[in-house]
Design a protein around this motif. Structure first.
Motif, PDB file in Angstrom:
ATOM      1  N   TYR A   1       0.851  -1.183   0.000  1.00  0.00           N
ATOM      2  CA  TYR A   1       0.000   0.000   0.000  1.00  0.00           C
ATOM      3  C   TYR A   1       0.889   1.234   0.000  1.00  0.00           C
ATOM      4  O   TYR A   1       1.872   1.291   0.732  1.00  0.00           O
ATOM      5  CB  TYR A   1      -0.887   0.041   1.246  1.00  0.00           C
ATOM      6  N   CYS A   2       0.496   2.203  -0.784  1.00  0.00           N
ATOM      7  CA  CYS A   2       1.237   3.462  -0.819  1.00  0.00           C
ATOM      8  C   CYS A   2       0.232   4.608  -0.899  1.00  0.00           C
ATOM      9  O   CYS A   2      -0.597   4.653  -1.804  1.00  0.00           O
ATOM     10  CB  CYS A   2       2.189   3.495  -2.015  1.00  0.00           C
ATOM     11  N   PHE A   3       0.322   5.511   0.047  1.00  0.00           N
ATOM     12  CA  PHE A   3      -0.539   6.691   0.074  1.00  0.00           C
ATOM     13  C   PHE A   3       0.151   7.804  -0.702  1.00  0.00           C
ATOM     14  O   PHE A   3       1.312   8.122  -0.433  1.00  0.00           O
ATOM     15  CB  PHE A   3      -0.779   7.128   1.516  1.00  0.00           C
ATOM     16  N   VAL A   4      -0.551   8.372  -1.676  1.00  0.00           N
ATOM     17  CA  VAL A   4      -0.009   9.490  -2.452  1.00  0.00           C
ATOM     18  C   VAL A   4      -0.902  10.707  -2.243  1.00  0.00           C
ATOM     19  O   VAL A   4      -2.121  10.587  -2.129  1.00  0.00           O
ATOM     20  CB  VAL A   4       0.148   9.140  -3.949  1.00  0.00           C
ATOM     21  N   TYR A   5      -0.281  11.874  -2.188  1.00  0.00           N
ATOM     22  CA  TYR A   5      -1.001  13.084  -1.800  1.00  0.00           C
ATOM     23  C   TYR A   5      -0.679  14.281  -2.683  1.00  0.00           C
ATOM     24  O   TYR A   5      -1.130  15.389  -2.413  1.00  0.00           O
ATOM     25  CB  TYR A   5      -0.652  13.445  -0.350  1.00  0.00           C
ATOM     26  N   GLY A   6       0.081  14.079  -3.740  1.00  0.00           N
ATOM     27  CA  GLY A   6       0.479  15.183  -4.610  1.00  0.00           C
ATOM     28  C   GLY A   6       0.295  14.819  -6.064  1.00  0.00           C
ATOM     29  O   GLY A   6      -0.753  14.313  -6.462  1.00  0.00           O
TER      30      GLY A   6
ATOM     31  N   SER B   1      -5.613  14.818   2.559  1.00  0.00           N
ATOM     32  CA  SER B   1      -6.340  13.813   1.793  1.00  0.00           C
ATOM     33  C   SER B   1      -5.489  13.352   0.617  1.00  0.00           C
ATOM     34  O   SER B   1      -4.614  14.072   0.149  1.00  0.00           O
ATOM     35  CB  SER B   1      -7.668  14.374   1.293  1.00  0.00           C
ATOM     36  N   GLY B   2      -5.761  12.149   0.169  1.00  0.00           N
ATOM     37  CA  GLY B   2      -5.021  11.617  -0.964  1.00  0.00           C
ATOM     38  C   GLY B   2      -5.631  10.324  -1.450  1.00  0.00           C
ATOM     39  O   GLY B   2      -6.814  10.051  -1.222  1.00  0.00           O
ATOM     40  N   VAL B   3      -4.803   9.533  -2.097  1.00  0.00           N
ATOM     41  CA  VAL B   3      -5.230   8.276  -2.710  1.00  0.00           C
ATOM     42  C   VAL B   3      -4.384   7.146  -2.141  1.00  0.00           C
ATOM     43  O   VAL B   3      -3.153   7.258  -2.071  1.00  0.00           O
ATOM     44  CB  VAL B   3      -5.067   8.339  -4.248  1.00  0.00           C
ATOM     45  N   LEU B   4      -5.023   6.070  -1.733  1.00  0.00           N
ATOM     46  CA  LEU B   4      -4.319   4.878  -1.279  1.00  0.00           C
ATOM     47  C   LEU B   4      -4.186   3.928  -2.460  1.00  0.00           C
ATOM     48  O   LEU B   4      -5.179   3.407  -2.963  1.00  0.00           O
ATOM     49  CB  LEU B   4      -5.083   4.205  -0.138  1.00  0.00           C
ATOM     50  N   LEU B   5      -2.955   3.738  -2.926  1.00  0.00           N
ATOM     51  CA  LEU B   5      -2.688   2.802  -4.020  1.00  0.00           C
ATOM     52  C   LEU B   5      -2.424   1.430  -3.426  1.00  0.00           C
ATOM     53  O   LEU B   5      -1.780   1.302  -2.381  1.00  0.00           O
ATOM     54  CB  LEU B   5      -1.451   3.244  -4.808  1.00  0.00           C
TER      55      LEU B   5
ATOM     56  N   PRO C   1       0.151   4.758   9.800  1.00  0.00           N
ATOM     57  CA  PRO C   1      -1.241   4.305   9.784  1.00  0.00           C
ATOM     58  C   PRO C   1      -2.141   5.380   9.170  1.00  0.00           C
ATOM     59  O   PRO C   1      -2.192   6.504   9.653  1.00  0.00           O
ATOM     60  CB  PRO C   1      -1.577   4.068  11.256  1.00  0.00           C
ATOM     61  N   LEU C   2      -2.802   5.030   8.070  1.00  0.00           N
ATOM     62  CA  LEU C   2      -3.714   5.947   7.388  1.00  0.00           C
ATOM     63  C   LEU C   2      -5.130   5.735   7.853  1.00  0.00           C
ATOM     64  O   LEU C   2      -5.452   4.719   8.463  1.00  0.00           O
ATOM     65  CB  LEU C   2      -3.714   5.666   5.881  1.00  0.00           C
TER      66      LEU C   2
ATOM     67  N   LYS D   1      -8.275   2.103   9.957  1.00  0.00           N
ATOM     68  CA  LYS D   1      -6.847   2.411   9.891  1.00  0.00           C
ATOM     69  C   LYS D   1      -6.167   1.317   9.086  1.00  0.00           C
ATOM     70  O   LYS D   1      -6.506   0.141   9.214  1.00  0.00           O
ATOM     71  CB  LYS D   1      -6.225   2.438  11.292  1.00  0.00           C
ATOM     72  N   ILE D   2      -5.207   1.726   8.263  1.00  0.00           N
ATOM     73  CA  ILE D   2      -4.431   0.769   7.490  1.00  0.00           C
ATOM     74  C   ILE D   2      -3.013   1.313   7.355  1.00  0.00           C
ATOM     75  O   ILE D   2      -2.824   2.502   7.109  1.00  0.00           O
ATOM     76  CB  ILE D   2      -5.069   0.509   6.105  1.00  0.00           C
ATOM     77  N   ASP D   3      -2.029   0.461   7.561  1.00  0.00           N
ATOM     78  CA  ASP D   3      -0.637   0.887   7.419  1.00  0.00           C
ATOM     79  C   ASP D   3      -0.279   0.980   5.946  1.00  0.00           C
ATOM     80  O   ASP D   3      -0.573   0.067   5.169  1.00  0.00           O
ATOM     81  CB  ASP D   3       0.307  -0.096   8.105  1.00  0.00           C
ATOM     82  N   ALA D   4       0.354   2.080   5.577  1.00  0.00           N
ATOM     83  CA  ALA D   4       0.763   2.284   4.188  1.00  0.00           C
ATOM     84  C   ALA D   4       2.059   3.083   4.148  1.00  0.00           C
ATOM     85  O   ALA D   4       2.371   3.838   5.079  1.00  0.00           O
ATOM     86  CB  ALA D   4      -0.324   3.024   3.412  1.00  0.00           C
ATOM     87  N   ASP D   5       2.790   2.905   3.065  1.00  0.00           N
ATOM     88  CA  ASP D   5       3.979   3.719   2.844  1.00  0.00           C
ATOM     89  C   ASP D   5       3.550   5.108   2.391  1.00  0.00           C
ATOM     90  O   ASP D   5       2.601   5.260   1.620  1.00  0.00           O
ATOM     91  CB  ASP D   5       4.870   3.085   1.761  1.00  0.00           C
ATOM     92  N   VAL D   6       4.250   6.108   2.887  1.00  0.00           N
ATOM     93  CA  VAL D   6       4.000   7.507   2.536  1.00  0.00           C
ATOM     94  C   VAL D   6       5.357   8.152   2.316  1.00  0.00           C
ATOM     95  O   VAL D   6       6.301   7.903   3.066  1.00  0.00           O
ATOM     96  CB  VAL D   6       3.257   8.250   3.670  1.00  0.00           C
ATOM     97  N   TYR D   7       5.452   8.991   1.290  1.00  0.00           N
ATOM     98  CA  TYR D   7       6.688   9.730   1.056  1.00  0.00           C
ATOM     99  C   TYR D   7       6.634  11.031   1.845  1.00  0.00           C
ATOM    100  O   TYR D   7       5.910  11.956   1.500  1.00  0.00           O
ATOM    101  CB  TYR D   7       6.887   9.992  -0.444  1.00  0.00           C
ATOM    102  N   ILE D   8       7.417  11.076   2.931  1.00  0.00           N
ATOM    103  CA  ILE D   8       7.464  12.232   3.819  1.00  0.00           C
ATOM    104  C   ILE D   8       8.614  13.146   3.368  1.00  0.00           C
ATOM    105  O   ILE D   8       9.722  12.677   3.087  1.00  0.00           O
ATOM    106  CB  ILE D   8       7.677  11.789   5.286  1.00  0.00           C
TER     107      ILE D   8
END
Length: 166
Positions: free
Chosen positions: A10-15, A88-92, A117-118, A128-135
């Motif tokens: 899982y990867c959360f993207v926000y941009g 807010s963003g998209v969970l891939l 955790p998203l 809640k779901i754990d996902a990778d996020v680019y910080i």
């Protein structure tokens, strides 16, 4: 034989990666995704100065103390009141290792992939779901901290030129 069960990537993207056109340019497809998805209120999104893309950072302690934490037992009851202050963003989902490496390359050294955790809304239930996020890790001085990045402005005014340079 023992079957190995792998956790989905899982990867959360926000941009810019929320745009299907950007994902297709980078990995030749748009992965399965879930909208809406949110970072916990402890994070904020800001434009990178001089760029068309944002960075997400952990809010400073003063702001964190004014927000309810996603670990708070009353969080779900107060969700509707604080949702607008969350990123807010998209969970891939279903990204393979090659695709994650492409995203790592794309995000470069300015971002650090971190598991967070998203919060996702499914059938009016918050999960809640754990996902990778680019910080963002290149320094807050490179962010416009008084501004918020606007995805709709990116789509309508900047996406076309951005795709030419990606």
């Amino acid at each position: 034989m023992i079957a190995q069960i792998l956790k989905p990537n899982y990867c959360f993207v926000y941009g810019t990666l929320m745009a299907p056109e950007v994902l297709t340019t980078l990995i030749d497809r748009v992965p399965d995704n879930h909208v809406p998805a949110f970072l916990p209120p402890e994070y904020s999104r800001h434009p990178v100065i001089g760029q068309v893309y944002p960075g997400v950072i952990a809010r400073d302690d003063k702001i964190k103390n004014q927000q309810i934490s996603s670990d708070d037992p009353c969080f779900l009851e107060k969700w509707n009141d604080i949702k607008s202050s969350c990123v807010s963003g998209v969970l891939l989902s279903g990204l393979n290792d090659r695709e994650l490496k492409v995203l790592d390359w794309f995000e470069d050294v300015d971002y650090t992939r971190t598991t967070i955790p998203l919060l996702i809304c499914k059938d009016d239930i918050l999960e809640k779901i754990d996902a990778d996020v680019y910080i963002w890790s290149a320094g807050e001085e490179l962010l416009s901290l008084d501004s918020h990045w606007d995805y709709d402005v990116f789509l309508t005014e900047k996406l076309s030129d951005y795709l030419k340079s990606t």
